[in-house]
Design an enzyme around this catalytic site. Structure first.
Site, mmCIF file in Angstrom:
data_model
loop_
_atom_site.group_PDB
_atom_site.id
_atom_site.type_symbol
_atom_site.label_atom_id
_atom_site.label_comp_id
_atom_site.label_asym_id
_atom_site.label_seq_id
_atom_site.Cartn_x
_atom_site.Cartn_y
_atom_site.Cartn_z
ATOM 1 N N HIS A 125 0.809 -1.219 0.000
ATOM 2 C CA HIS A 125 0.000 0.000 0.000
ATOM 3 C C HIS A 125 0.843 1.271 0.000
ATOM 4 C CE1 HIS A 125 0.327 -0.120 4.534
ATOM 5 N NE2 HIS A 125 0.319 1.194 4.376
ATOM 6 N N ASP A 155 0.143 -7.639 1.605
ATOM 7 C CA ASP A 155 0.540 -6.230 1.631
ATOM 8 C C ASP A 155 2.058 -6.078 1.654
ATOM 9 O OD1 ASP A 155 0.178 -3.516 1.547
ATOM 10 O OD2 ASP A 155 -0.208 -3.289 3.692
ATOM 11 N N GLY A 227 3.279 6.796 8.114
ATOM 12 C CA GLY A 227 4.600 6.928 7.527
ATOM 13 C C GLY A 227 5.533 5.817 7.959
ATOM 14 N N ASN A 228 5.173 5.091 9.024
ATOM 15 C CA ASN A 228 5.959 3.929 9.449
ATOM 16 C C ASN A 228 5.691 2.707 8.564
ATOM 17 O OD1 ASN A 228 6.002 5.084 12.667
ATOM 18 N ND2 ASN A 228 7.778 3.941 11.948
ATOM 19 N N SER A 229 4.652 2.776 7.735
ATOM 20 C CA SER A 229 4.275 1.615 6.921
ATOM 21 C C SER A 229 5.449 1.097 6.114
ATOM 22 C CB SER A 229 3.139 1.982 5.962
ATOM 23 O OG SER A 229 1.909 2.024 6.609
ATOM 24 N N GLY A 285 -8.746 -25.492 -3.762
ATOM 25 C CA GLY A 285 -9.979 -25.444 -4.544
ATOM 26 C C GLY A 285 -11.244 -25.736 -3.772
ATOM 27 N N VAL A 286 -11.325 -25.217 -2.541
ATOM 28 C CA VAL A 286 -12.534 -25.396 -1.738
ATOM 29 C C VAL A 286 -12.923 -24.071 -1.106
ATOM 30 C CG1 VAL A 286 -12.078 -27.814 -1.181
ATOM 31 C CG2 VAL A 286 -11.200 -26.023 0.332
ATOM 32 N N ILE A 288 -14.490 -22.844 2.507
ATOM 33 C CA ILE A 288 -14.580 -23.452 3.844
ATOM 34 C C ILE A 288 -15.271 -22.509 4.819
ATOM 35 C CG2 ILE A 288 -12.565 -24.942 3.562
ATOM 36 C CD1 ILE A 288 -10.923 -22.816 5.050
#
Length: 496
Positions: A125, A155, A227-229, A285-286, A288
């Protein structure tokens, strides 16, 4: 009770903190503070006299990331923030009726160098939709960066710069080796103030904040802000044990609840992004759902654990291996599946093409199967369909469940807007005092299975009710088709 929303947070330098608050609090994606996960020795670690030596060693490997993009903005618009899916519509209503203009927006984030040749890790992001990306090194020199690969599910993004000289780098540590209460430090670019060091402890591990399918965050109380992201969370050995990603806050600022992506998850993603430019996750492919206590009791499971299969997709690895709707996946690749939330991470961590053992609970017995995993990234998830269901017919009112039911004929299909491929028994009325009403069953919902047996008439359901009562059970397990989405519900008898 309160509700929370998730928001990514890229902060313009010295900009006013902005947070989306819904109810009382907001979850802000801001490169949240230090979180460490793990389990270690039982020997207590004393508080350090100072973090200065460690900070001096690590600061050169942490970078500030500046991105620019052209955006649409109202005449009174403020700083731009990159938002996760689902929140864009929330802000659109504030823009309605305002004239739009295009302008350049700048966002700030953090990152860290993992290779002296110029590979850098940050949050997706932070760089999402950016037209230009610049990396500011510790000596204030600036390099233009390109994206090597991104993964929106965790992310994470990997960038590449081309330095004239080798860069200082840090390495990933073992996030599972850290314990709740261990010291950690975070370094980043909060509110545009680059090279900021904060310290705290690991507050919790394995946090799920509903931001994605693989949530397993480290929670920390180390102060982190917008800003720490994308910045690193370090242990006391100077190893990266988390990527600061989000905070929980009523005002957009740090209140001591931050979340970091654990390094044991991040390192695998980063390795694949560097090698392939994308991730290569296993695919089963399920669809749940959680196994509740009521569902476990109705199926004869000894405990409410595992992942209940509500849909097996056509032409999937699960279908090829013989996994069926109504199976409970109890072990995967030799490991116990504690709950439905854990299974997607277990599958994703497995190598594409590997054949893994899977154990399911079916009709009161354990069944061993082998599944050759596909690759998630090659699947068009929007086009997936469940394996075809079959049916039969006949009408009736079942007092013990508080339901009125009807077979699916042409008139019923027209009345409830059911498509030709919908099969089962349709609910026409629900007693508001029944458990079925509490479980949100509604007229127009279709019962596909009862006690893991396909049904096509109210009589089929009545037989399953009698069989359950004869076995001393207080409920029946139903597979419900609600507007095309399948889910299991254990519905109690009115007289049970």
């Amino acid at each position: 009770m309160y509700s929370a929303k998730v928001k990514h947070i890229l902060a313009p330098a010295r900009s006013k903190a902005v947070s989306l608050a819904v109810g009382m609090f907001a979850v802000t994606f801001v490169a949240v503070g230090l979180a460490i996960t793990g389990a270690g020795s039982a020997v207590a670690r004393g508080a350090p006299d100072s973090f200065a030596d460690l900070a001096e060693k690590l600061l050169p490997a942490v970078v500030n990331i500046r991105t620019t993009a052209t955006v649409q903005a109202g005449v009174h618009s403020g700083p731009e923030f990159n938002l996760p899916p689902g929140l864009e519509e929330f802000f659109e209503r504030f823009k309605e009726g305002q004239p739009e203009q295009r302008r350049r927006a700048t966002s700030l984030g953090s990152g860290f160098i993992i290779d002296e040749t110029g590979f850098i890790v940050t949050n997706n992001h932070v760089v999402k939709d950016a037209e230009e990306i610049f990396v500011v090194l510790h000596d204030d020199s600036e390099l233009e960066a390109e994206i090597v690969g991104i993964d929106d599910k965790t992310d994470i993004a990997v960038l590449k710069v081309n330095p004239k000289n080798p860069l200082p780098a840090v390495s990933f540590g073992d996030s599972d080796a850290e314990r709740v209460g261990d010291w950690v430090i975070a370094i980043g670019n909060p509110l545009g103030f680059g090279g900021t060091v904060t310290a705290g402890i690991v507050s919790a591990r394995g946090r799920d904040i509903n931001s994605g399918p693989y949530d397993n965050y480290i929670q920390t109380d180390a102060p982190i802000n917008k800003g720490n992201s994308g910045g690193p969370l370090f242990n006391m050995e100077g190893e990266v044990i988390g990527i600061n990603t989000a905070i929980f806050s009523p005002n957009g600022g740090s209140i001591g609840i931050g979340f970091a992506i654990p390094s044991n998850l991040a390192s695998k993603v980063v390795s694949q992004l560097r090698e392939y430019g994308t991730t290569r996750r296993g695919w089963l492919g399920v669809t749940i759902q959680q196994v509740t206590d009521e569902i476990a009791d109705s199926m004869g499971l000894p405990e409410a654990s595992g992942a209940l299969v509500s849909t097996v997709h056509e032409d999937s690895p699960a279908a090829a291996a013989g996994i069926q709707t109504g199976d409970v996946i109890t072990t995967f690749n030799g490991q116990k599946v504690p709950n439905s939330r854990r299974l997607p991470r277990m599958v994703a961590d497995s190598s594409v093409g590997d054949t893994v053992p899977v154990e399911v609970w079916r009709n009161g017995e354990k069944v061993a199967l082998n599944v050759q995993l596909g690759q998630l990234e090659k699947v068009d998830l929007a086009s997936l369909r469940g394996a075809p269901q079959q049916d039969q017919e006949t009408p009736r009112s079942l007092e013990s469940l508080g339901l009125a039911l009807a077979p699916i004929g042409s008139a019923v299909r027209q009345e409830f807007g059911l498509t030709d491929d919908v099969e089962g028994v349709v609910i026409t009325k629900v007693d508001p005092s029944s458990d079925a009403a509490e479980k949100q069953l509604r007229p127009g919902n279709v019962i596909v299975e009862v006690n893991q047996e396909k049904v096509s008439s109210p009589d089929d359901i009545a037989k399953q009710i009698e069989a359950s009562k004869a076995a001393g059970k207080k409920s029946v397990l139903m597979l419900i088709n609600q507007n095309g989405a399948l889910r299991f519900e254990a519905v109690r008898f009115k007289d049970g």
